[in-house]
Design a protein around this motif. Sequence first.
Motif, PDB file in Angstrom:
ATOM      1  N   SER A 152       0.812  -1.218   0.000  1.00 24.54           N
ATOM      2  CA  SER A 152       0.000   0.000   0.000  1.00 24.54           C
ATOM      3  C   SER A 152       0.846   1.269   0.000  1.00 24.54           C
ATOM      4  O   SER A 152       2.014   1.263   0.394  1.00 24.54           O
TER       5      SER A 152
ATOM      6  N   ASP B 244      -2.910  -6.664  -0.167  1.00 18.67           N
ATOM      7  CA  ASP B 244      -3.336  -5.274   0.038  1.00 18.67           C
ATOM      8  C   ASP B 244      -2.458  -4.384  -0.825  1.00 18.67           C
ATOM      9  O   ASP B 244      -1.259  -4.241  -0.579  1.00 18.67           O
TER      10      ASP B 244
ATOM     11  N   THR C 219      -3.713  -1.129  -1.720  1.00 10.02           N
ATOM     12  CA  THR C 219      -4.482   0.109  -1.678  1.00 10.02           C
ATOM     13  C   THR C 219      -3.573   1.322  -1.835  1.00 10.02           C
ATOM     14  O   THR C 219      -2.361   1.253  -1.618  1.00 10.02           O
ATOM     15  N   HIS C 220      -4.180   2.437  -2.249  1.00  9.04           N
ATOM     16  CA  HIS C 220      -3.467   3.713  -2.373  1.00  9.04           C
ATOM     17  C   HIS C 220      -2.266   3.608  -3.322  1.00  9.04           C
ATOM     18  O   HIS C 220      -1.126   3.888  -2.952  1.00  9.04           O
TER      19      HIS C 220
ATOM     20  N   TYR D 185      -7.565  -6.245  -1.292  1.00  5.48           N
ATOM     21  CA  TYR D 185      -7.818  -4.845  -0.990  1.00  5.48           C
ATOM     22  C   TYR D 185      -7.147  -3.981  -2.064  1.00  5.48           C
ATOM     23  O   TYR D 185      -5.923  -3.885  -2.126  1.00  5.48           O
TER      24      TYR D 185
ATOM     25  N   SER E  66      -8.583  -0.665  -2.912  1.00  4.24           N
ATOM     26  CA  SER E  66      -9.206   0.656  -2.851  1.00  4.24           C
ATOM     27  C   SER E  66      -8.191   1.753  -3.168  1.00  4.24           C
ATOM     28  O   SER E  66      -6.987   1.564  -3.024  1.00  4.24           O
TER      29      SER E  66
ATOM     30  N   ASN F 288      -7.381   3.263  -6.185  1.00  2.00           N
ATOM     31  CA  ASN F 288      -6.562   2.998  -7.363  1.00  2.00           C
ATOM     32  C   ASN F 288      -7.269   3.553  -8.596  1.00  2.00           C
ATOM     33  O   ASN F 288      -8.132   4.434  -8.469  1.00  2.00           O
TER      34      ASN F 288
ATOM     35  N   SER G   7     -12.254  -5.337  -1.637  1.00  3.59           N
ATOM     36  CA  SER G   7     -12.384  -3.902  -1.420  1.00  3.59           C
ATOM     37  C   SER G   7     -11.907  -3.164  -2.660  1.00  3.59           C
ATOM     38  O   SER G   7     -10.740  -3.240  -3.033  1.00  3.59           O
TER      39      SER G   7
END
Length: 270
Positions: free
Chosen positions: A164, A185, A187-188, A207, A209, A211, A229
Amino acid sequence: MSDVKVSTKSKQFCLKLIDLLRRLGPELVRGDRTLSLSLLGYQHVQSCLHALHSHSQDLHSLFCLDLETLENILGRVQILSLTGRSDPEKGWINLEVFKLLTELELKQVSISEFSNLQSLAGHLTSLKICWSEVDVEDVEDVLAGVRGLGGGAPWVHLTTLVLSHNNLTQLSSALSLTPHLHTLDATHNHIYNAPGLICLERLHSLYLSFNSLTKIPMLSSESNLTTLSLGYNRLETISGLENILTLECLDLSGILFFNLIGGYMYLKFP
């Protein structure tokens, strides 16, 4: 005997760390505590251990015994966190001293300064690389050991991978080297494509989220995904969700599915 020199600052850091490890060693060995070091601090350790193995005349015999104790404890530490930038003049960062490491977190580091992280593939169960400006080539270099060429040994015990807050634009086929991955994960980041996910047959939690995905990524037909997610992406459709039969938790926060036709907005579902 060699004339490898060790700075006073490095010696002082190691003495303080040895004192700490003598008190907390059992908890670190059991995996009840995380050993957290700055990357600069670990470089002090690395330089002292290098001098020890070089039989440097710059080390007092009693300090050598302390360093042997330090090396022994580090070799049994299970959870390690390294943070911050290193000193490039001190050379590569090598983590081979951590022979029983199961969980590693790297935060705000420069991955290009690490030497052969792939040597950890045989025993690491959790790898977290966050806030480190990591890109696609960096991930391939870490997982495969050779930038972009593959050929590395699989990470047979790795079940958790966190990438992330980096600069990833895609998730590549390098993920095939993590055949037992359970949780991912990423994310970001700036991910718009994720072809490597189809390699993850044991994935349970994903996960992605924050993106730039425009569609639901294709997953392995063998995976039993329970958590997905995808909030705050640029999804234009949710086509593909109907194929994830094991899904229990879905996060689509902050997403509008719409097209503009004749001045009207309408939700676009499969």
